[in-house]
Motif scaffolding. Structure first.
Motif, PDB file in Angstrom:
ATOM      1  N   PRO A 315     -28.188 -77.034  18.889  1.00  0.00           N
ATOM      2  CA  PRO A 315     -27.235 -78.086  18.485  1.00  0.00           C
ATOM      3  C   PRO A 315     -25.973 -78.063  19.333  1.00  0.00           C
ATOM      4  N   PHE A 316     -25.258 -79.207  19.302  1.00  0.00           N
ATOM      5  CA  PHE A 316     -23.973 -79.319  19.979  1.00  0.00           C
ATOM      6  C   PHE A 316     -22.885 -78.681  19.115  1.00  0.00           C
ATOM      7  N   GLY A 317     -22.007 -77.954  19.767  1.00  0.00           N
ATOM      8  CA  GLY A 317     -20.795 -77.486  19.096  1.00  0.00           C
ATOM      9  C   GLY A 317     -20.975 -76.359  18.118  1.00  0.00           C
ATOM     10  N   GLN A 318     -22.175 -75.806  17.941  1.00  0.00           N
ATOM     11  CA  GLN A 318     -22.372 -74.695  17.029  1.00  0.00           C
ATOM     12  C   GLN A 318     -23.631 -73.929  17.418  1.00  0.00           C
ATOM     13  N   LYS A 319     -23.767 -72.713  16.883  1.00  0.00           N
ATOM     14  CA  LYS A 319     -24.915 -71.873  17.194  1.00  0.00           C
ATOM     15  C   LYS A 319     -25.977 -72.015  16.112  1.00  0.00           C
ATOM     16  N   ALA A 320     -27.246 -71.851  16.521  1.00  0.00           N
ATOM     17  CA  ALA A 320     -28.373 -71.942  15.601  1.00  0.00           C
ATOM     18  C   ALA A 320     -28.945 -70.547  15.369  1.00  0.00           C
ATOM     19  N   SER A 321     -29.467 -70.317  14.174  1.00  0.00           N
ATOM     20  CA  SER A 321     -30.070 -69.034  13.835  1.00  0.00           C
ATOM     21  C   SER A 321     -31.588 -69.141  13.905  1.00  0.00           C
ATOM     22  N   LEU A 322     -32.245 -67.973  13.820  1.00  0.00           N
ATOM     23  CA  LEU A 322     -33.712 -67.950  13.792  1.00  0.00           C
ATOM     24  C   LEU A 322     -34.242 -68.720  12.590  1.00  0.00           C
ATOM     25  N   ALA A 323     -33.560 -68.592  11.449  1.00  0.00           N
ATOM     26  CA  ALA A 323     -33.991 -69.334  10.257  1.00  0.00           C
ATOM     27  C   ALA A 323     -33.871 -70.836  10.490  1.00  0.00           C
ATOM     28  N   ASP A 324     -32.789 -71.282  11.176  1.00  0.00           N
ATOM     29  CA  ASP A 324     -32.642 -72.709  11.479  1.00  0.00           C
ATOM     30  C   ASP A 324     -33.829 -73.206  12.294  1.00  0.00           C
ATOM     31  N   ILE A 325     -34.233 -72.436  13.310  1.00  0.00           N
ATOM     32  CA  ILE A 325     -35.332 -72.865  14.181  1.00  0.00           C
ATOM     33  C   ILE A 325     -36.643 -72.932  13.410  1.00  0.00           C
ATOM     34  N   LEU A 326     -36.921 -71.925  12.574  1.00  0.00           N
ATOM     35  CA  LEU A 326     -38.177 -71.916  11.819  1.00  0.00           C
ATOM     36  C   LEU A 326     -38.257 -73.101  10.860  1.00  0.00           C
ATOM     37  N   PHE A 327     -37.171 -73.374  10.156  1.00  0.00           N
ATOM     38  CA  PHE A 327     -37.212 -74.474   9.185  1.00  0.00           C
ATOM     39  C   PHE A 327     -37.112 -75.835   9.869  1.00  0.00           C
ATOM     40  N   GLU A 328     -36.436 -75.906  11.030  1.00  0.00           N
ATOM     41  CA  GLU A 328     -36.378 -77.158  11.769  1.00  0.00           C
ATOM     42  C   GLU A 328     -37.760 -77.568  12.236  1.00  0.00           C
ATOM     43  N   ALA A 329     -38.593 -76.590  12.547  1.00  0.00           N
ATOM     44  CA  ALA A 329     -39.969 -76.867  12.993  1.00  0.00           C
ATOM     45  C   ALA A 329     -40.921 -77.104  11.838  1.00  0.00           C
ATOM     46  N   GLY A 330     -40.426 -77.078  10.628  1.00  0.00           N
ATOM     47  CA  GLY A 330     -41.294 -77.306   9.471  1.00  0.00           C
ATOM     48  C   GLY A 330     -41.916 -76.046   8.926  1.00  0.00           C
ATOM     49  N   GLY A 331     -41.436 -74.879   9.384  1.00  0.00           N
ATOM     50  CA  GLY A 331     -41.986 -73.621   8.895  1.00  0.00           C
ATOM     51  C   GLY A 331     -43.378 -73.356   9.455  1.00  0.00           C
ATOM     52  N   PHE A 332     -44.120 -72.458   8.823  1.00  0.00           N
ATOM     53  CA  PHE A 332     -45.486 -72.152   9.275  1.00  0.00           C
ATOM     54  C   PHE A 332     -46.363 -71.871   8.071  1.00  0.00           C
ATOM     55  N   ALA A 369     -35.389 -58.761   4.200  1.00  0.00           N
ATOM     56  CA  ALA A 369     -35.437 -58.731   5.659  1.00  0.00           C
ATOM     57  C   ALA A 369     -35.347 -60.138   6.239  1.00  0.00           C
ATOM     58  N   PHE A 370     -35.902 -61.118   5.516  1.00  0.00           N
ATOM     59  CA  PHE A 370     -35.871 -62.488   6.022  1.00  0.00           C
ATOM     60  C   PHE A 370     -34.452 -63.042   6.066  1.00  0.00           C
ATOM     61  N   THR A 371     -33.561 -62.485   5.222  1.00  0.00           N
ATOM     62  CA  THR A 371     -32.171 -62.963   5.282  1.00  0.00           C
ATOM     63  C   THR A 371     -31.527 -62.656   6.624  1.00  0.00           C
ATOM     64  N   LEU A 372     -32.063 -61.661   7.334  1.00  0.00           N
ATOM     65  CA  LEU A 372     -31.525 -61.367   8.656  1.00  0.00           C
ATOM     66  C   LEU A 372     -31.791 -62.499   9.634  1.00  0.00           C
ATOM     67  N   ALA A 373     -32.846 -63.299   9.368  1.00  0.00           N
ATOM     68  CA  ALA A 373     -33.151 -64.423  10.256  1.00  0.00           C
ATOM     69  C   ALA A 373     -32.027 -65.446  10.248  1.00  0.00           C
ATOM     70  N   ALA A 374     -31.296 -65.530   9.120  1.00  0.00           N
ATOM     71  CA  ALA A 374     -30.181 -66.478   9.053  1.00  0.00           C
ATOM     72  C   ALA A 374     -28.969 -65.986   9.833  1.00  0.00           C
ATOM     73  N   ARG A 375     -28.957 -64.699  10.220  1.00  0.00           N
ATOM     74  CA  ARG A 375     -27.836 -64.141  10.963  1.00  0.00           C
ATOM     75  C   ARG A 375     -28.176 -63.902  12.425  1.00  0.00           C
ATOM     76  N   PHE A 376     -29.458 -64.019  12.768  1.00  0.00           N
ATOM     77  CA  PHE A 376     -29.897 -63.775  14.147  1.00  0.00           C
ATOM     78  C   PHE A 376     -29.659 -65.041  14.965  1.00  0.00           C
ATOM     79  N   GLU A 377     -28.691 -64.999  15.898  1.00  0.00           N
ATOM     80  CA  GLU A 377     -28.332 -66.180  16.681  1.00  0.00           C
ATOM     81  C   GLU A 377     -29.309 -66.365  17.841  1.00  0.00           C
ATOM     82  N   MET A 378     -29.682 -67.631  18.063  1.00  0.00           N
ATOM     83  CA  MET A 378     -30.598 -67.959  19.147  1.00  0.00           C
ATOM     84  C   MET A 378     -29.811 -68.208  20.424  1.00  0.00           C
ATOM     85  N   ARG A 379     -30.485 -67.988  21.549  1.00  0.00           N
ATOM     86  CA  ARG A 379     -29.919 -68.223  22.857  1.00  0.00           C
ATOM     87  C   ARG A 379     -30.853 -69.143  23.646  1.00  0.00           C
ATOM     88  N   PRO A 380     -30.337 -69.852  24.663  1.00  0.00           N
ATOM     89  CA  PRO A 380     -31.193 -70.737  25.460  1.00  0.00           C
ATOM     90  C   PRO A 380     -32.386 -69.977  26.031  1.00  0.00           C
TER      91      PRO A 380
END
Length: 415
Positions: A315-332, A369-380
């Motif tokens: 996203p623009f102007g902010q960082k995304a977490s691992l949880a954001d990416i998983l849920f943005e993709a519709g989960g698994f 442990a899954f709560t850590l996914a909300a704190r794990f910041e993604m990088r390009p």
């Protein structure tokens, strides 16, 4: 390595500044410019001498003192009494503890406060205006620690002319404007003999007279309260018709001033509309380039046992977490994807370490442990990989094996 509180901190240390939206998305059209000042008032008309007549006392009806009501053209000052985080929250409105900012009341009775809005304070008393601003600041989630005062009184005026030191337009302020104060503001009386002078007050089409001799001796006459639009003329001629003509000319001057202000306000509105159209065009062009893939973006890639293997823009102007990416993709689907084997693969940014990859492992079977996914910041260029379930691997192997086994059996029977 396993994703833990310590490894999350280490992974988040990788420097990264999110991409920003173009400046057009941060600008507003309300700051397009300032309304030009109306033309200056013309000189007061000269009234020639006329024949003497005996002055008659005819004072205007008494007025009760009333609180000042803010009007068009007034400049109000907003100031804060706090500092620190409060100042940061009110950055566009109140910049520092001792700094104050003025705002002009526009023709529609509003003032434009950046990041807050356009409260309508025209026609309100100071107390009512403070309540209006208090409610608006609360609605915007800001700390309403402020004070309000009128810096320039431009809305309510009284014209003073004739035999005075300096004919002028006297503003009405928080203190009721009396006849004595209005004449003093215009330089005082300039009459050689008070017996042959009259103070005339023109109000709403009616003309009132106060002989100067009686005015000097009567405190009640001196404390006559004036109101906005009154015209005061100190006359040495006692010529009713010429005094009335003077007042009419002063009213025409006020009308011209109002017309000039209205024209300036319309010009400002046109400038704001033009600026708004330009901002919308720049934003639309950016969105079009974004849709066509002509804008550089930072992406995260999803692969493995996921519904749609794809890339997701950060996203623009902010960082995304691992949880954001998983849920943005519709989960698994946990029936095929293995929640105990979720990996984040991050290539080394150093050129000499080309091909080096750091892998973080998340076991999402444990909700804590899954709560850590909300704190794990993604990088390009991060790759999120979800491993398949063991049973899924066997099912797929069997689906590939059975057609071969059946075809072999058919061939043997055919032979």
């Amino acid at each position: 390595m396993t994703i833990s509180s310590q490894s999350v901190l280490m992974a988040n240390r990788a420097p990264y500044t999110p991409q920003r939206l173009p400046q057009a998305f941060y600008e507003t059209a309300s700051g397009a410019g300032q309304m030009r000042q109306p033309a200056a008032l013309p000189d007061a008309p000269r009234v020639p001498d006329a024949r003497y007549r005996e002055p008659v006392l005819r004072p205007p009806p008494p007025l009760e003192p009333a609180p000042y009501r803010i009007g068009v053209g007034d400049v109000v000052l907003l100031a804060t009494k706090s500092a620190g985080s409060t100042v940061e929250q009110l950055s566009g409105l109140l910049a520092a503890q001792t700094q104050r900012q003025g705002f002009t009341v526009r023709d529609d009775g509003t003032i434009s406060i950046p990041d807050v809005g356009a409260p309508r304070i025209g026609g309100l008393t100071l107390e009512e205006a403070e309540n209006e601003l208090f409610e608006m600041l609360l609605a915007n989630g800001m700390n309403p620690a402020f004070s309000l005062e009128v810096q320039d009184f431009n809305a309510h005026k009284v014209v003073v002319g004739g035999a005075v030191g300096s004919p002028s337009v006297v503003p009405i302020t928080l203190q009721p404007l009396t006849l004595r104060l209005a004449i003093a503001a215009a330089g005082g009386l300039a009459v050689p003999d008070t017996r042959f002078a009259t103070i005339r007050i023109f109000r709403n089409g009616s003309l009132y007279e106060i002989p100067v001799a009686e005015f000097d001796d009567d405190a009640d006459l001196q404390d006559t309260i004036l109101r906005s639009g009154d015209a005061v003329f100190v006359d040495l001629t006692y010529d009713y018709d010429r005094a009335l003509e003077y007042f009419r000319q002063q009213i025409d001057v006020i009308a011209l001033e109002r017309q000039s202000r209205q024209q300036a306000f319309q010009e400002l509105q046109a400038e704001i509309a033009f600026r708004q159209a330009a901002l919308n065009e720049r934003r639309s062009n950016f969105q079009t380039r974004l849709d066509l893939g002509a804008e550089a973006r930072d992406y995260v890639y999803l692969s493995g046992e996921i519904a749609n293997q794809t890339r997701l823009p950060l996203p623009f102007g902010q960082k995304a977490s691992l949880a954001d990416i998983l849920f943005e993709a519709g989960g698994f689907d946990v029936t095929t994807g293995n929640p105990s084997h979720i990996y984040v693969l991050r290539p080394s940014p150093e050129p000499e370490e080309f091909g080096a990859v750091t892998a973080w492992h998340l076991d999402a079977r444990n909700p804590a442990a899954f709560t850590l996914a909300a704190r794990f910041e993604m990088r390009p260029d991060d790759v999120v990989f979800i491993e398949e379930q063991p049973i899924t691997r066997w099912n797929r192997a069997l689906r590939q094996f059975f057609p071969v086994l059946i075809n072999t059996a058919r061939s043997a029977l055919g032979d």
